[in-house]
Design an enzyme around this catalytic site. Structure first.
Site, PDB file in Angstrom:
ATOM      1  N   GLY A 139       0.839  -1.196   0.000  1.00 14.57           N
ATOM      2  CA  GLY A 139       0.000   0.000   0.000  1.00 14.57           C
ATOM      3  C   GLY A 139       0.875   1.247   0.000  1.00 14.57           C
ATOM      4  O   GLY A 139       0.557   2.247  -0.658  1.00 14.57           O
ATOM      5  N   THR A 140       1.977   1.179   0.704  1.00 15.51           N
ATOM      6  CA  THR A 140       2.901   2.323   0.766  1.00 15.51           C
ATOM      7  C   THR A 140       3.377   2.685  -0.643  1.00 15.51           C
ATOM      8  O   THR A 140       3.398   3.865  -1.022  1.00 15.51           O
ATOM      9  CB  THR A 140       4.113   1.951   1.649  1.00 15.51           C
ATOM     10  OG1 THR A 140       3.628   1.665   2.955  1.00 15.51           O
ATOM     11  CG2 THR A 140       5.147   3.060   1.696  1.00 15.51           C
ATOM     12  N   ASN A 198      -6.612   5.102   9.765  1.00 13.57           N
ATOM     13  CA  ASN A 198      -6.062   3.882  10.359  1.00 13.57           C
ATOM     14  C   ASN A 198      -5.952   3.944  11.879  1.00 13.57           C
ATOM     15  O   ASN A 198      -5.920   2.905  12.537  1.00 13.57           O
ATOM     16  CB  ASN A 198      -4.683   3.574   9.764  1.00 13.57           C
ATOM     17  CG  ASN A 198      -3.772   4.777   9.765  1.00 13.57           C
ATOM     18  OD1 ASN A 198      -4.058   5.779   9.117  1.00 13.57           O
ATOM     19  ND2 ASN A 198      -2.688   4.707  10.497  1.00 13.57           N
ATOM     20  N   GLN A 239      -7.481   0.750   4.762  1.00 16.73           N
ATOM     21  CA  GLN A 239      -8.230   0.255   5.931  1.00 16.73           C
ATOM     22  C   GLN A 239      -9.691  -0.047   5.615  1.00 16.73           C
ATOM     23  O   GLN A 239     -10.324  -0.842   6.306  1.00 16.73           O
ATOM     24  CB  GLN A 239      -8.144   1.261   7.095  1.00 16.73           C
ATOM     25  CG  GLN A 239      -6.746   1.423   7.681  1.00 16.73           C
ATOM     26  CD  GLN A 239      -6.254   0.186   8.432  1.00 16.73           C
ATOM     27  OE1 GLN A 239      -7.019  -0.714   8.788  1.00 16.73           O
ATOM     28  NE2 GLN A 239      -4.957   0.114   8.679  1.00 16.73           N
ATOM     29  N   HIS A 273      -2.502  -7.352   2.946  1.00 19.92           N
ATOM     30  CA  HIS A 273      -2.318  -7.938   4.287  1.00 19.92           C
ATOM     31  C   HIS A 273      -3.294  -7.396   5.326  1.00 19.92           C
ATOM     32  O   HIS A 273      -3.316  -7.859   6.456  1.00 19.92           O
ATOM     33  CB  HIS A 273      -0.865  -7.806   4.757  1.00 19.92           C
ATOM     34  CG  HIS A 273      -0.428  -6.434   5.166  1.00 19.92           C
ATOM     35  ND1 HIS A 273      -0.342  -6.054   6.473  1.00 19.92           N
ATOM     36  CD2 HIS A 273      -0.029  -5.361   4.436  1.00 19.92           C
ATOM     37  CE1 HIS A 273       0.106  -4.804   6.537  1.00 19.92           C
ATOM     38  NE2 HIS A 273       0.296  -4.360   5.315  1.00 19.92           N
ATOM     39  N   THR A 329       8.899  -8.000 -12.388  1.00 19.02           N
ATOM     40  CA  THR A 329       8.175  -9.256 -12.621  1.00 19.02           C
ATOM     41  C   THR A 329       7.030  -9.377 -11.628  1.00 19.02           C
ATOM     42  O   THR A 329       7.229  -9.186 -10.423  1.00 19.02           O
ATOM     43  CB  THR A 329       9.142 -10.441 -12.471  1.00 19.02           C
ATOM     44  OG1 THR A 329      10.182 -10.273 -13.429  1.00 19.02           O
ATOM     45  CG2 THR A 329       8.432 -11.765 -12.701  1.00 19.02           C
ATOM     46  N   CYS A 384       6.627   5.324  15.600  1.00 17.39           N
ATOM     47  CA  CYS A 384       7.766   5.435  16.506  1.00 17.39           C
ATOM     48  C   CYS A 384       8.982   5.760  15.652  1.00 17.39           C
ATOM     49  O   CYS A 384       9.157   5.193  14.592  1.00 17.39           O
ATOM     50  CB  CYS A 384       8.058   4.100  17.177  1.00 17.39           C
ATOM     51  SG  CYS A 384       7.004   3.764  18.549  1.00 17.39           S
TER      52      CYS A 384
HETATM   53  N1  PLP Z   1      -2.306   3.406   4.354  1.00 14.02           N
HETATM   54  C1  PLP Z   1      -2.944   3.101   5.485  1.00 14.02           C
HETATM   55  C2  PLP Z   1      -4.163   3.865   5.872  1.00 14.02           C
HETATM   56  C3  PLP Z   1      -2.468   2.062   6.309  1.00 14.02           C
HETATM   57  O1  PLP Z   1      -3.106   1.776   7.446  1.00 14.02           O
HETATM   58  C4  PLP Z   1      -1.309   1.365   5.897  1.00 14.02           C
HETATM   59  C5  PLP Z   1      -0.739   0.292   6.749  1.00 14.02           C
HETATM   60  O2  PLP Z   1      -0.712   0.415   7.955  1.00 14.02           O
HETATM   61  C6  PLP Z   1      -0.699   1.716   4.694  1.00 14.02           C
HETATM   62  C7  PLP Z   1      -1.222   2.738   3.946  1.00 14.02           C
HETATM   63  C8  PLP Z   1       0.522   1.005   4.206  1.00 14.02           C
HETATM   64  O3  PLP Z   1       0.200  -0.206   3.600  1.00 14.02           O
HETATM   65  P1  PLP Z   1       1.337  -1.332   3.468  1.00 14.02           P
HETATM   66  O4  PLP Z   1       1.534  -1.898   4.830  1.00 14.02           O
HETATM   67  O5  PLP Z   1       0.779  -2.327   2.495  1.00 14.02           O
HETATM   68  O6  PLP Z   1       2.556  -0.663   2.951  1.00 14.02           O
END
Ligand code: PLP
Length: 378
Positions: A69-70, A152, A178, A200, A236, A320
């Site tokens: 997600g990041t 989140n 979320q 995940h 890939t 943190c």
């Molecule tokens: N965005 C939100 C709102 C999240 O809660 C999280 C993960 O905690 C992320 C993005 C990041 O996702 P990932 O863990 O797949 O990088």
């Protein structure tokens, strides 16, 4: 015994997703190879893409797989900014995840972007009047608007439909990591330009996410290479994780009604066992599984360790840095002072949470809170 109340951080993979991943791991074939083995893996990937697209209300071609997600958030923020070189203003809500805030700040520091953070109410909902006024005054300068579908730390759901309406022609991205599979979410009905999801958080594997991006829109890439995923995300394709991601979607065991009733039980229990505790964001719509609670006169990192000592996993919600607990920017944006923003815990419930988990957590909270208060007053 270990009670896991940190499902918003990551939630267990469901068995069918583990099975699907194992089967795919045993299979040979690069999805980009033209031979029969490659085409077979490609077919698995494309079927997975269709499952995810159907769950989100988008076209399969709008699903771009990423490593997290990041990564999807970074690709969206940087890509949409770079795609509009004549516009210099980035607008995000003040309560975004760091995976949105930090790339936006990076663009300010390294590419001369201007960033405006839209404030939220004391309940944690974006101030749409502020956004509307900003769009009226400076809409022609805005490259993108990014507002998460739900927060989140607090679980507070954001009015994405209103944000899209206010934005008009400005591309809107929403981090739905979320919300996906927890509350109704439809990319095309919402009229979004881009959206982020992550496997995940929904019973799929770690390290696989997706950027949903409007069809045929060409955007500068973060990763260059073999040209996979519309040349936006070379590399890939991670077929086993993608297949498991789609299986987690198709065979989800998450029941929002059950999770919500457990959270309600937990929150009414909190009112009894810790009467001075405050639940954040109670006045507005929240995700079923997230409860963010301020325990006055405590330090959250100490509370977390004490809960861990009682074998309950929960979170402070906030980041943190080198082991130092920072006040939550989300709670500060909701009007907490630094002390309030460092005395809150996030409990997050998931598909596998039981009544027994809730009862056990409630049974240890009085002692834990009393110890944390005593330590804080020293
Ligand atoms: N965005 C939100 C709102 C999240 O809660 C999280 C993960 O905690 C992320 C993005 C990041 O996702 P990932 O863990 O797949 O990088």
């Amino acid at each position: 015994m270990s009670i896991y109340l940190d499902h918003a951080a990551t939630t267990p993979m469901i068995e069918p997703a583990i099975d699907a991943m194992q089967r795919s791991l045993r299979k040979i074939g690069n999805p980009s190879s033209l031979h029969t083995d490659g085409r077979s893996t490609r077919k698995d990937v494309e079927e997975a893409r269709e499952v995810i697209a159907a769950a989100l209300g988008c076209q399969p071609s709008e699903v771009i797989f990423t490593g997290s997600g990041t990564e999807a958030n970074n690709a969206a923020i940087k890509g949409l900014f770079w795609a509009a070189p004549e516009k210099n203003l980035i607008v995000v809500s003040a309560i975004e995840h760091h995976a949105v805030l930090d790339p936006a700040h990076w663009l300010v520091e390294h590419e001369g972007a201007e960033l405006i953070e839209v404030p939220v109410t004391s309940d944690g909902v974006i101030d749409c009047d502020f956004l509307a006024d900003l769009v009226t005054r400076r809409g022609s300068e805005i490259a993108l608007i990014s507002v998460m579908a739900a927060n989140n730390e607090t679980g507070v759901i954001q009015p994405i439909d209103q944000v899209v309406e206010i934005a008009g022609d400005i591309p809107v991205h929403s981090d739905a990591v979320q919300s996906f599979m927890k509350v109704p979410l439809n990319y095309s009905q919402l009229g979004l330009f881009a959206m982020t999801i992550s496997a995940h958080k929904i019973g799929g594997p770690l390290g696989i996410g997706a950027l949903i991006l409007r069809r045929a829109f060409e955007m500068p890439a973060l990763l260059h290479g073999g040209g996979q995923e519309r040349e936006i995300r070379s590399g890939t394709l991670n077929a086993p994780s993608i297949v498991a991601f789609a299986t987690a979607v198709a065979e989800s065991i998450y029941n929002a009604v059950t999770v919500l009733s457990l959270r309600e039980k937990f929150e009414s229990g909190i009112a009894e066992v810790a009467p001075d505790a405050q639940i954040n964001g109670t006045g507005v719509g929240r995700l079923p599984g997230i409860s963010n609670i301020t325990f006055p006169g405590t330090q959250a990192d100490f509370l977390l360790l004490l809960m861990d000592g009682k074998e309950v996993s929960c979170s402070t919600g906030a980041a943190c840095t080198a082991g130092v607990h920072r006040p939550s920017h989300v709670l500060m944006a909701m009007g907490h002072d630094e002390i309030g923003a460092t005395s809150s815990l996030r409990f997050s419930l998931g598909a596998t949470t039981t009544v027994g988990d809730i009862e056990y957590a409630l049974s240890v909270i009085p002692e834990v809170v009393a110890m944390a208060k005593a330590a804080n007053s020293l």
